[in-house]
Design a protein around this motif. Structure first.
Motif: not given
Length: 75
Positions: A2, A4-5, A45, A49
């Motif tokens: 992802h 954003e991650e 990540m 998260t």
């Protein structure tokens, strides 16, 4: 992955580097993000998260308390 991650992981890695003069835990120079092994990138990540989930959970709790307080004060 992802995006954003990935972006948060890069921000975290950069911040870590800035706080350690871009040295790793052994005192050796940190590699650039793109030179990190994939499993290390995945670990960063996972860390961001977990932090993001914690922050969102706390914000949700706070928002829920505000809403309940507003409802109770109107009764």
């Amino acid at each position: 992955m992802h995006s954003e991650e990935l972006e948060l992981a890069k921000i975290g890695y950069q911040s870590y580097g800035q706080s350690t003069d871009f040295k790793n835990y052994q005192g050796l120079p940190m590699p650039a993000w793109d030179d990190l092994p994939e499993h290390i990138q995945v670990a960063w990540m996972a860390a961001v998260t977990a932090i993001a989930k914690y922050v969102l959970h706390k914000q949700s709790e706070s928002l829920a308390r505000i809403i309940v307080d507003d409802i109770v004060s109107e009764i």
